[in-house]
Design a protein around this motif. Structure first.
Motif, short mmCIF file in Angstrom:
data_model
loop_
_atom_site.label_atom_id
_atom_site.label_comp_id
_atom_site.label_asym_id
_atom_site.label_seq_id
_atom_site.Cartn_x
_atom_site.Cartn_y
_atom_site.Cartn_z
N LEU A 272 1.10 -1.40 0.27
CA LEU A 272 -0.07 -0.04 -0.25
C LEU A 272 0.70 1.40 -0.03
O LEU A 272 1.73 1.46 1.05
N ALA A 273 0.80 1.75 -1.21
CA ALA A 273 1.31 3.33 -1.14
C ALA A 273 0.99 4.48 -0.40
O ALA A 273 -0.10 5.19 -0.84
N CYS A 274 1.89 5.79 0.14
CA CYS A 274 1.39 7.04 0.68
C CYS A 274 2.08 7.82 0.22
O CYS A 274 1.62 8.55 -0.37
N HIS A 275 3.23 8.33 -0.17
CA HIS A 275 4.16 8.65 -1.29
C HIS A 275 3.34 9.11 -2.97
O HIS A 275 3.33 7.96 -3.48
N PRO A 276 3.64 9.70 -3.43
CA PRO A 276 2.55 10.43 -4.79
C PRO A 276 3.73 8.99 -5.61
O PRO A 276 3.60 8.33 -6.85
N LEU A 277 5.07 9.22 -5.58
CA LEU A 277 6.68 8.54 -5.84
C LEU A 277 6.45 7.09 -6.17
O LEU A 277 7.57 6.52 -6.74
N ASP A 278 5.93 6.41 -4.89
CA ASP A 278 5.78 5.24 -4.51
C ASP A 278 5.33 3.98 -5.32
O ASP A 278 4.53 4.12 -5.71
N LYS A 279 5.86 3.09 -6.32
CA LYS A 279 4.94 2.13 -6.43
C LYS A 279 4.69 1.27 -5.84
O LYS A 279 4.52 1.56 -4.37
N GLY A 280 3.36 0.99 -6.04
CA GLY A 280 2.72 -0.33 -5.02
C GLY A 280 0.71 0.44 -5.24
O GLY A 280 0.76 0.97 -6.48
N LEU A 281 0.31 0.40 -4.84
CA LEU A 281 -1.43 0.60 -5.01
C LEU A 281 -1.96 1.65 -3.91
O LEU A 281 -1.70 1.75 -2.44
#
Length: 227
Positions: free
Chosen positions: A189-198
């Motif tokens: 589960l991603a939080c930062h806009p540039l992070d991979k994930g959902l």
């Protein structure tokens, strides 16, 4: 300066210079941050273009002749576009398409024909749905549709097993497809806009999905998997 690269960014242009369309060896053209309202059919003469940057103009449409740019791999166009010419369906080499911050209500049918797409950015449009044909974009690794009005995600989205980043934040999602656990490359589960994930937590998700997500992506997938 390489002769096949030209930047006319931030020049205050409200139309393109006629001489531009004679530069048929151009591979990279940057027309970003101008005041362009239209592009002429002559755009199609630049048939060696690989990268076309139209970000930050006032374009409401693209000329059908853009479909003649068979070598184009990157198209960036944050403008006032509501639809695309069907000729873009022939862009089989396109790998990156950025149509964020436009006025698109339905993902144009031609986009689903761009089988080479790896990156598709449609944030901040007026999307309400994603068609089942999304499954045709089998090479897609990054899909960004945040900031729209999407109510549901099609289960066919879950067949895109190359997806590493799926951003559906700031939509109207209340639930997710049961098949979402198949997106194994999203990882977390991603939080930062540039992070991979959902990216999904900024939605009006209903119980129990909202609560389950507090345990992260693995908790969601465990919940969704058939027993």
């Amino acid at each position: 300066l390489c002769s096949n690269i030209l930047s006319l960014a931030m020049r205050g242009l409200d139309e393109t210079p006629a001489e531009l369309w004679e530069l048929q060896d151009l591979q990279k053209l940057n027309l970003s941050m101008n005041c362009l309202c239209s592009l002429p059919p002559a755009l199609g003469s630049l048939d060696n273009l690989v990268i076309l940057n139209l970000l930050g103009n006032n374009l409401s449409s693209l000329p059908p002749e853009i479909g003649l740019l068979k070598k184009l791999r990157v198209l960036l166009a944050n403008n006032q576009i509501s639809s695309l010419p069907s000729s873009l369906a022939a862009m089989h080499h396109l790998t990156k398409l950025n149509l964020s911050h436009n006025r698109i209500v339905h993902i144009p049918t031609c986009v689903y024909s761009m089988k080479g797409l790896v990156f598709l950015h449609l944030a901040c449009n007026r999307l309400e749905t994603i068609a089942d044909q999304i499954q045709d974009l089998v090479n897609l690794k990054i899909l960004i549709v945040e900031g729209n009005s999407i109510h549901t995600l099609p289960k066919t989205l879950c067949f895109l097993d190359s997806l590493e980043l799926l951003n559906v934040d700031f939509n109207e999602l209340q639930n997710v497809p049961d098949e979402m656990y198949q997106l194994s490359r999203l990882r977390r589960l991603a939080c930062h806009p540039l992070d991979k994930g959902l990216h999904i937590i900024h939605n009006p998700l209903l119980k129990p999905i909202h609560e389950v997500l507090q345990g992260g992506l693995s908790a969601l997938y465990n919940y969704l998997k058939p027993t």
